[in-house]
Structures are given as C-alpha cells and as structure tokens.
Design a protein around this motif. Structure first.
Motif, PDB file in Angstrom:
ATOM      1  N   PRO A  77      35.302  26.846  35.029  1.00  0.00           N
ATOM      2  CA  PRO A  77      35.179  27.462  33.703  1.00  0.00           C
ATOM      3  C   PRO A  77      35.201  28.980  33.798  1.00  0.00           C
ATOM      4  CG  PRO A  77      33.056  26.602  34.430  1.00  0.00           C
ATOM      5  CD  PRO A  77      34.070  26.123  35.422  1.00  0.00           C
ATOM      6  N   PHE A  78      35.488  29.628  32.672  1.00  0.00           N
ATOM      7  CA  PHE A  78      35.663  31.077  32.679  1.00  0.00           C
ATOM      8  C   PHE A  78      34.374  31.822  32.989  1.00  0.00           C
ATOM      9  CE2 PHE A  78      39.457  29.689  30.490  1.00  0.00           C
ATOM     10  CZ  PHE A  78      40.420  30.543  30.995  1.00  0.00           C
ATOM     11  N   ASP A  79      33.227  31.232  32.692  1.00  0.00           N
ATOM     12  CA  ASP A  79      31.983  31.932  33.006  1.00  0.00           C
ATOM     13  C   ASP A  79      31.645  31.891  34.491  1.00  0.00           C
ATOM     14  OD1 ASP A  79      31.150  29.302  33.292  1.00  0.00           O
ATOM     15  OD2 ASP A  79      29.678  29.358  31.679  1.00  0.00           O
ATOM     16  N   GLN A  80      32.486  31.237  35.285  1.00  0.00           N
ATOM     17  CA  GLN A  80      32.329  31.257  36.735  1.00  0.00           C
ATOM     18  C   GLN A  80      33.457  32.035  37.422  1.00  0.00           C
ATOM     19  OE1 GLN A  80      31.150  26.689  36.828  1.00  0.00           O
ATOM     20  NE2 GLN A  80      30.835  27.573  38.863  1.00  0.00           N
ATOM     21  N   ILE A  81      34.145  32.857  36.644  1.00  0.00           N
ATOM     22  CA  ILE A  81      35.222  33.696  37.175  1.00  0.00           C
ATOM     23  C   ILE A  81      34.935  35.138  36.780  1.00  0.00           C
ATOM     24  CG2 ILE A  81      37.706  34.105  37.283  1.00  0.00           C
ATOM     25  CD1 ILE A  81      38.083  31.222  36.251  1.00  0.00           C
ATOM     26  N   ASP A  82      34.633  35.975  37.752  1.00  0.00           N
ATOM     27  CA  ASP A  82      34.289  37.374  37.512  1.00  0.00           C
ATOM     28  C   ASP A  82      35.362  38.301  38.066  1.00  0.00           C
ATOM     29  OD1 ASP A  82      31.925  36.593  36.339  1.00  0.00           O
ATOM     30  OD2 ASP A  82      30.709  36.913  38.135  1.00  0.00           O
ATOM     31  N   VAL A  83      35.385  39.518  37.535  1.00  0.00           N
ATOM     32  CA  VAL A  83      36.282  40.574  38.024  1.00  0.00           C
ATOM     33  C   VAL A  83      35.428  41.756  38.450  1.00  0.00           C
ATOM     34  CG1 VAL A  83      38.132  42.182  37.415  1.00  0.00           C
ATOM     35  CG2 VAL A  83      38.169  39.832  36.520  1.00  0.00           C
ATOM     36  N   VAL A  84      35.741  42.333  39.598  1.00  0.00           N
ATOM     37  CA  VAL A  84      35.046  43.521  40.078  1.00  0.00           C
ATOM     38  C   VAL A  84      36.081  44.553  40.518  1.00  0.00           C
ATOM     39  CG1 VAL A  84      34.848  42.660  42.449  1.00  0.00           C
ATOM     40  CG2 VAL A  84      33.230  44.383  41.633  1.00  0.00           C
ATOM     41  N   VAL A  85      35.840  45.810  40.201  1.00  0.00           N
ATOM     42  CA  VAL A  85      36.742  46.881  40.620  1.00  0.00           C
ATOM     43  C   VAL A  85      36.459  47.225  42.081  1.00  0.00           C
ATOM     44  CG1 VAL A  85      37.452  49.276  40.265  1.00  0.00           C
ATOM     45  CG2 VAL A  85      36.941  47.814  38.292  1.00  0.00           C
ATOM     46  N   HIS A  86      37.511  47.197  42.878  1.00  0.00           N
ATOM     47  CA  HIS A  86      37.423  47.485  44.315  1.00  0.00           C
ATOM     48  C   HIS A  86      38.559  48.438  44.639  1.00  0.00           C
ATOM     49  CE1 HIS A  86      37.376  47.136  48.591  1.00  0.00           C
ATOM     50  NE2 HIS A  86      38.376  46.287  48.671  1.00  0.00           N
ATOM     51  N   ARG A  87      38.222  49.728  44.747  1.00  0.00           N
ATOM     52  CA  ARG A  87      39.224  50.789  44.799  1.00  0.00           C
ATOM     53  C   ARG A  87      40.179  50.660  45.979  1.00  0.00           C
ATOM     54  NH1 ARG A  87      37.570  55.241  41.626  1.00  0.00           N
ATOM     55  NH2 ARG A  87      38.850  56.636  42.889  1.00  0.00           N
ATOM     56  N   GLU A  88      39.685  50.247  47.119  1.00  0.00           N
ATOM     57  CA  GLU A  88      40.509  50.231  48.326  1.00  0.00           C
ATOM     58  C   GLU A  88      41.497  49.068  48.377  1.00  0.00           C
ATOM     59  OE1 GLU A  88      36.923  52.578  48.884  1.00  0.00           O
ATOM     60  OE2 GLU A  88      37.178  50.484  48.301  1.00  0.00           O
ATOM     61  N   SER A  89      41.252  48.005  47.624  1.00  0.00           N
ATOM     62  CA  SER A  89      42.133  46.831  47.559  1.00  0.00           C
ATOM     63  C   SER A  89      42.389  46.203  48.925  1.00  0.00           C
ATOM     64  CB  SER A  89      43.482  47.198  46.908  1.00  0.00           C
ATOM     65  OG  SER A  89      43.304  47.658  45.593  1.00  0.00           O
ATOM     66  N   VAL A  90      41.372  46.177  49.783  1.00  0.00           N
ATOM     67  CA  VAL A  90      41.525  45.500  51.073  1.00  0.00           C
ATOM     68  C   VAL A  90      40.839  44.130  51.070  1.00  0.00           C
ATOM     69  CG1 VAL A  90      41.777  47.633  52.357  1.00  0.00           C
ATOM     70  CG2 VAL A  90      39.504  46.631  52.127  1.00  0.00           C
ATOM     71  N   PRO A 145      36.185  53.156  56.492  1.00  0.00           N
ATOM     72  CA  PRO A 145      34.763  53.218  56.845  1.00  0.00           C
ATOM     73  C   PRO A 145      33.836  52.934  55.679  1.00  0.00           C
ATOM     74  CG  PRO A 145      35.734  55.418  56.730  1.00  0.00           C
ATOM     75  CD  PRO A 145      36.861  54.449  56.639  1.00  0.00           C
ATOM     76  N   SER A 146      34.350  53.044  54.445  1.00  0.00           N
ATOM     77  CA  SER A 146      33.547  52.738  53.258  1.00  0.00           C
ATOM     78  C   SER A 146      34.374  51.901  52.288  1.00  0.00           C
ATOM     79  CB  SER A 146      33.101  54.021  52.557  1.00  0.00           C
ATOM     80  OG  SER A 146      32.300  54.812  53.392  1.00  0.00           O
ATOM     81  N   LEU A 147      33.735  50.920  51.697  1.00  0.00           N
ATOM     82  CA  LEU A 147      34.350  50.118  50.639  1.00  0.00           C
ATOM     83  C   LEU A 147      33.521  50.288  49.371  1.00  0.00           C
ATOM     84  CD1 LEU A 147      35.202  46.804  52.553  1.00  0.00           C
ATOM     85  CD2 LEU A 147      36.709  48.745  52.093  1.00  0.00           C
ATOM     86  N   HIS A 148      34.196  50.373  48.245  1.00  0.00           N
ATOM     87  CA  HIS A 148      33.516  50.652  46.983  1.00  0.00           C
ATOM     88  C   HIS A 148      33.756  49.528  45.981  1.00  0.00           C
ATOM     89  CE1 HIS A 148      34.190  54.560  48.947  1.00  0.00           C
ATOM     90  NE2 HIS A 148      33.038  54.904  48.401  1.00  0.00           N
ATOM     91  N   PHE A 149      32.733  49.253  45.188  1.00  0.00           N
ATOM     92  CA  PHE A 149      32.807  48.213  44.163  1.00  0.00           C
ATOM     93  C   PHE A 149      32.138  48.724  42.893  1.00  0.00           C
ATOM     94  CE2 PHE A 149      32.647  46.318  48.349  1.00  0.00           C
ATOM     95  CZ  PHE A 149      33.737  45.465  48.331  1.00  0.00           C
ATOM     96  N   ALA A 150      32.678  48.314  41.757  1.00  0.00           N
ATOM     97  CA  ALA A 150      32.108  48.731  40.475  1.00  0.00           C
ATOM     98  C   ALA A 150      32.327  47.624  39.455  1.00  0.00           C
ATOM     99  CB  ALA A 150      32.764  50.027  39.996  1.00  0.00           C
ATOM    100  N   PRO A 151      31.420  47.510  38.475  1.00  0.00           N
ATOM    101  CA  PRO A 151      31.612  46.493  37.436  1.00  0.00           C
ATOM    102  C   PRO A 151      32.761  46.870  36.515  1.00  0.00           C
ATOM    103  CG  PRO A 151      29.750  47.901  36.895  1.00  0.00           C
ATOM    104  CD  PRO A 151      30.188  48.289  38.277  1.00  0.00           C
ATOM    105  N   VAL A 152      33.310  45.873  35.851  1.00  0.00           N
ATOM    106  CA  VAL A 152      34.375  46.091  34.872  1.00  0.00           C
ATOM    107  C   VAL A 152      33.747  46.185  33.484  1.00  0.00           C
ATOM    108  CG1 VAL A 152      36.362  45.067  33.734  1.00  0.00           C
ATOM    109  CG2 VAL A 152      36.183  44.978  36.205  1.00  0.00           C
ATOM    110  N   CYS A 153      34.144  47.203  32.735  1.00  0.00           N
ATOM    111  CA  CYS A 153      33.639  47.396  31.367  1.00  0.00           C
ATOM    112  C   CYS A 153      34.668  46.874  30.367  1.00  0.00           C
ATOM    113  CB  CYS A 153      33.364  48.881  31.131  1.00  0.00           C
ATOM    114  SG  CYS A 153      32.848  49.278  29.451  1.00  0.00           S
TER     115      CYS A 153
END
Length: 386
Positions: A229-242, A291-299
C-alpha cells in the motif's frame, strides 16, 4: 541462451541493453528490435546484432526502404507492427525501453503471450497498472524492473519474506532545483531546469526530476511491482544518489542497494535474474569517494506533483493515464518555452481535477483518457496565451 526482443533500441536504455548483451554473448542474444524514427541509429544496431530476425520502425515508407537494404530481415511498422513482432517472434524476454504511454500496449501484449518482461517503461504501470496486474495474474510471464530504484528494491527483497517488509524507501536526488525555494522557481529557464546536479539525462525525465513527478511515478510503480500500500512507500531526498533505494523490515533493519550510477547494472540484473553476472567495463564503487551521505525529508508543499501522484495512485482508475498524459504534454510545452516551469504543476493538477473518472477502464478507455489529457493541456495553454 536467452532470446530478447528489445523495444526502444535506439534510446539510452536500449543502447545500454545492447551493450550488456554484447558483453555477454554466451548468455543473451537479441532477435528483434524496434527503433521508431531513428533510422540512422538502426543501421549501426543491425551491424552489431548477428541474430536479428525482425525490425519494427514507425513508418511504412522506412520499412519498405529498409527491406530493400536488408532482404534477410523482416520489417514491420507502427504500433500494430510492434505488437505483431512481440507475438510472432520466438523469444524469452521482452525488454520494454519505450518512452511514454505508448509503452503500455506492448507490455500487455508480451504478458498476454506468456513472456517475461524487463520493464523500463514506467508509464505501463502509472497509466495501466491494474491492467498489467490482471494480465500477470492470468498468464505465466513475470515482470522484472529496470528502473534503478525498483531494481534496488527488488535486490533488497531477495532472500527475505515479503510479509516482513515494513516500508520501501525510494531515494530522490531532488532534481535541478533542490536548493531553491518555490519563490525562486517563478522564472527559471529551460536551460537551468535541464542542468541536473548529478547526471545528464533526457529532457522529459530531467524536468520530471525537477518537479518530482518522476518520483511520483516511481511510487506508483513500486505499489504495483511489490504489492504494498502507498502508506508503506516513502520518498527521501539523497543528494549523492549512491543509495538507489532501501527496504525496511519489521525489525527496523534496513537493507540498502548502493553503487555507481550505471544503468547497465539494473538492466543486466533484469536480464540475468536470478543469476548475477560480471559487470564488464564498469567502475567499481569506492566509499572513499563519498565520505559523507546526506538525507532529507520530502516536502509535499515544495513538490505538489509528488503529493498528487500518491492521491492518483490511491484512487486508481484512469487518473494515472490522465496525469501522465498531461505531464508529457506540459513538459513538452515547457521545453518548447511556451509555458513557465511552475505552469507544469498547474496544468497537470488541473487536468486530473477536470477528468471524468473511470473506475475500471479498458485499454481503449485509457488511450482516450491519455489523448483527452493532452488536448486539455494544449487547450488550456492556448487559452492562457490569448
């Protein structure tokens, strides 16, 4: 030897599919291709593929000209020719690398002929997910994802109980304007929108990345591919895309698939599954490069088309076809510099709101919904310009 029919052979995914096949001649062979209008690229493709038997192009005149040049091959044209090629050529796997709504009917045709499908055409599931799901239930073919995010999830699910999945986490680069506010998007140019921070892609997918429409499509794809279901599918911003996507299980363990941004990996995995083959001429991933990975919530307020995709996915019916058709047309108008960037969102939202809802559409009704959405967007744009 796995025999492959490849639709969209002259595009980026098609070309990389050919590269994978040529590097593993003992495992795969391509027996038929479609190329649309790109006849110049077709000559090179024919020269590379020694087992080719049939070719589909867009125009009858091109097919007739090519038949004179390559008398040992069979040529066909148009949508009917492509469906004929899928149904008549003996093969094991259909690779759908077509772009847009036109990829839906070939996907259904392959499934209905009990063929496995390696799917790069996200519109097949966005516009016709219920039809594809019904066809898979009635036939013996399987669906393998080629999109990097869905291939990542597919790989993270291997060896685990699907019932133990808590959620899917789809990563997003954030697109060309990830560091800009909505206020700063008012007068952005086409050239700015096409300047993706991580890689160079085609026009439509780059713009869809900037609006997050592409990520909304991927959420709908994930719903149909993995039956969650859609409430079990999340999106997160990950700048490096690795990290290409992740799966969280009921014990809160998260399994991620990561690596260099090379589409040949998900293509090859879809072709070779359940085996893994050596990736030739590929650069191995080096953690020291990141050396660093970044994550942020989607608005959702920042990316309203992602919010819309969740709502459309939940309601189903013909709205996926409307949303996709409106987006294809609106992005084309933006690339032609006929509308502003933020107009894309307004036009897609307006089309979905104005569409006549069909709960259980046929393929013919989905085609009409797609055509209606495009006409709606064009008429609204033309009216705004008067």
């Amino acid at each position: 030897m796995k025999r492959i029919v490849l639709a969209g052979a002259s595009g980026s995914i098609g070309q990389q599919t050919i590269d994978v096949v040529l590097h593993h001649r003992d495992a795969f062979t391509i027996v038929a291709v479609s190329v649309g209008h790109n006849i110049a690229a077709l000559h090179g493709i024919i020269a590379q593929l020694s087992d080719l038997r049939m070719v589909c192009v867009a125009e009858q005149s091109d097919a007739q000209m090519l038949q004179q040049t390559y008398p040992s091959l069979a040529f066909c044209w148009g949508e009917e020719g492509l469906l004929q090629m899928i149904s008549s050529v003996d093969h094991d796997l259909f690779v759908n690398a077509l772009v847009g709504f036109r990829g839906l009917h070939p996907t259904l045709c392959a499934i209905e002929h009990d063929k496995d499908v390696a799917l790069a055409n996200k519109e097949s599931l966005v516009s016709g997910g219920e039809l594809v799901k019904a066809a898979l239930a009635a036939h013996s073919g399987r669906l393998y994802p080629i999109d990097s995010e869905h291939s990542a999830i597919f790989q993270c699910l291997q060896g685990n109980d699907p019932k133990a999945v808590r959620r899917l986490i789809i990563t997003a680069s954030g697109g060309s304007f990830r560091d800009r506010s909505r206020k700063e998007l008012t007068d952005v140019s086409v050239e700015e929108a096409l300047a993706h921070p991580n890689w160079k892609m085609g026009g439509r997918i780059t713009i869809d990345s900037a609006t997050m429409m592409n990520k909304g499509f991927e959420v709908i794809e994930a719903h149909y591919l993995f039956d969650l279901p859609f409430d079990q599918i999340d999106v997160v911003v990950h700048r490096e895309s690795v990290i290409h996507s992740m799966v969280e299980y009921c014990d809160h363990a998260i399994i991620a698939q990561m690596g260099t941004a090379d589409m040949r990996l998900p293509i090859q995995y879809a072709l070779s599954y359940p085996k893994r083959l050596e990736m030739k001429n590929a650069r191995p991933f080096d953690f020291l490069d990141y050396p660093s990975l970044h994550f942020a919530p989607v608005c959702f307020e920042r990316y309203p088309l992602l919010k819309l995709a969740y709502a459309v996915g939940e309601k189903k019916g013909n709205l996926g076809a409307v949303m996709n058709g409106a987006d294809e047309c609106a992005v084309e108008l933006f690339l032609q510099k006929k509308i502003r960037f933020l107009d894309i969102e307004e036009l897609v939202e307006a089309a979905v709101a104005a569409a006549d809802y069909i709960e259980h559409p046929t393929l013919a009704e989905l085609k009409k919904s797609d055509a209606w959405a495009r006409a709606f967007v064009r008429a609204r744009q033309e009216g705004a310009c008067k």
